[in-house]
Design a protein around this motif. Sequence first.
Motif, PDB file in Angstrom:
ATOM      1  N   ILE A   6      -5.088   3.628   7.980  1.00 11.36           N
ATOM      2  CA  ILE A   6      -6.154   2.687   7.633  1.00 11.36           C
ATOM      3  C   ILE A   6      -5.996   1.349   8.363  1.00 11.36           C
ATOM      4  CG2 ILE A   6      -4.966   1.699   5.619  1.00 11.36           C
ATOM      5  CD1 ILE A   6      -8.732   2.501   5.901  1.00 11.36           C
ATOM      6  N   CYS A  50      -2.621   5.887   4.284  1.00 12.58           N
ATOM      7  CA  CYS A  50      -2.157   4.550   3.876  1.00 12.58           C
ATOM      8  C   CYS A  50      -1.657   3.764   5.090  1.00 12.58           C
ATOM      9  CB  CYS A  50      -1.033   4.676   2.839  1.00 12.58           C
ATOM     10  SG  CYS A  50      -1.585   5.313   1.251  1.00 12.58           S
ATOM     11  N   LEU A  76      -6.223   6.444  -1.593  1.00 19.16           N
ATOM     12  CA  LEU A  76      -5.995   7.221  -0.378  1.00 19.16           C
ATOM     13  C   LEU A  76      -5.017   8.361  -0.622  1.00 19.16           C
ATOM     14  CD1 LEU A  76      -5.807   4.368   2.295  1.00 19.16           C
ATOM     15  CD2 LEU A  76      -7.617   6.079   2.038  1.00 19.16           C
ATOM     16  N   ILE A  78       0.814  -1.217   0.000  1.00 14.27           N
ATOM     17  CA  ILE A  78       0.000   0.000   0.000  1.00 14.27           C
ATOM     18  C   ILE A  78       0.849   1.268   0.000  1.00 14.27           C
ATOM     19  CG2 ILE A  78      -0.247   0.115   2.521  1.00 14.27           C
ATOM     20  CD1 ILE A  78      -3.146   1.033   2.049  1.00 14.27           C
ATOM     21  N   VAL A 133      -5.060  -5.277  -3.725  1.00 13.57           N
ATOM     22  CA  VAL A 133      -5.894  -4.337  -2.974  1.00 13.57           C
ATOM     23  C   VAL A 133      -5.044  -3.211  -2.401  1.00 13.57           C
ATOM     24  CG1 VAL A 133      -7.346  -4.084  -0.921  1.00 13.57           C
ATOM     25  CG2 VAL A 133      -7.661  -6.037  -2.435  1.00 13.57           C
ATOM     26  N   LEU A 143      -5.921   0.607  -3.035  1.00 15.30           N
ATOM     27  CA  LEU A 143      -6.228   1.442  -1.877  1.00 15.30           C
ATOM     28  C   LEU A 143      -5.172   2.526  -1.686  1.00 15.30           C
ATOM     29  CD1 LEU A 143      -8.380   1.640   0.311  1.00 15.30           C
ATOM     30  CD2 LEU A 143      -6.980   0.140   1.743  1.00 15.30           C
TER      31      LEU A 143
END
Length: 476
Positions: free
Chosen positions: A168, A165, A156, A26, A148, A152
Amino acid sequence: MDDSRRWWTLPVVSAAQLLVVLDGTIVNIALPSVQQALGMSDAGRHWVVTAYALAFGGLLLIGGRVSSALGHRRAFMIGLVGFAAASALAGAAAGPGMLFATRALQGGFAALLAPAGLSLLTTTFTESRERARAFGVFAAVGAAGSAVGLVLGGMLTEYTSWRWCLYINVPIALLALLGTTLVPRDRRAPSRDGRLDVPGAVLSCAAFVAVVYAFNQAEPLGWGSPIVLALLVVGVLLLVGFVAVERRVSHPLLPMRVLAHRVRAGAFVAITLMFAAMFGFYLFMSYYTQTVLGYSPVQSGLTLIINALAALVGSMFIAGRLHGRVPPAGLIVSGLIAAAAGVAIVTLLTPQSSHVLPLYLAPALVLTGLGLGCVMSPTASLATAGMPPQDIGAASASYNAAQQLGAALGTALFNTVATSAAAAHMATATRSAASVHGYTTALTVGAGILVVTACLTAVLITVRTTVHREMEKDAS
């Protein structure tokens, strides 16, 4: 055991698995924003990712040992609390040093959380059909987590802030912690032996750090760099020393019997090399879609949703339903061949290719997703099946370490091959054409790795169902 409470283990462990896997990717999309906001140098920015990876992989075996000593449920809860706290601190980082330190802290708690979660799943679901369903969901979350994370991370970063990031993770971890109160306590008492194999812990951590850091440094410096070669040599020597120590101590961190079983060793080989090829593929998707096709980070991440959905189908509706009906080797080899075919499709790309998404990327994403789902579910099951209670934590940690090692190797290898091939092609082609040539050359290597892995797996993991049935009988 209350059956309704027992099934709470699956969503809770899956949420934790999502945390661990998602956090490995992420931040990648947010890295340019992080660098600009905190004033990082180009040479130092990689530590945002590397600090997490080194701490996570280096401490996994210790985390597995601690999980067995404390009890898997208790260790799992400690890991969740620590991961949430470290994520909050990382999101609030005021400078590079604080961010690097808190990312390493995240990795440390992930090293406790990951083996504890897989161990809980292994000890909770022992009946064949239940085990297939549980490991199918677990594998789906793991297979989709990286994709994902990219989606994401892009959303974000683009619509809120890079700090989210990291923030979350906090609500996800707290929800999982709340769910853990409904998870039944460990059926077996924690290990009474509190002694830690200190020499083994030091050697395993140092060996992993040396090897993974060598892979990371191979990207900017090249595989022929004296620094990279020295780190690899040191890593191998430390690994040899670790094996020698583990064979002699009375309470080893990693009992050699965990790796000695041919079927289990085959599962570790399959998942390591699968992750090596797939992380190279994900790197290709990120670079190619953004630099050649002109996608935004969000568009690039959303493209990988196809892969995530295919992985869900592969793990739950193919591997899950065929568990016990088809030999594990059949599922794993078929998954590796499907992934190899998917990677091979994108090697056909040229600078003149049109309709790239429907003709090349979408079929490749579907096949690699199905393959990954079909490999992760049976390998996770085989890695922990038939283990005595005191060794489940070590087996779970080894499985997670194999994934981390494969991801580090794949990212570094792909980047090095792609860069070298593009540079050699630059004299006779445009920059875009050279980049495409570099990507397709590296992906050819990735497809070859998957085919070789399929052959190795077919040899190591017997095609007869009897071995797997015996392992599952021992586990129950």
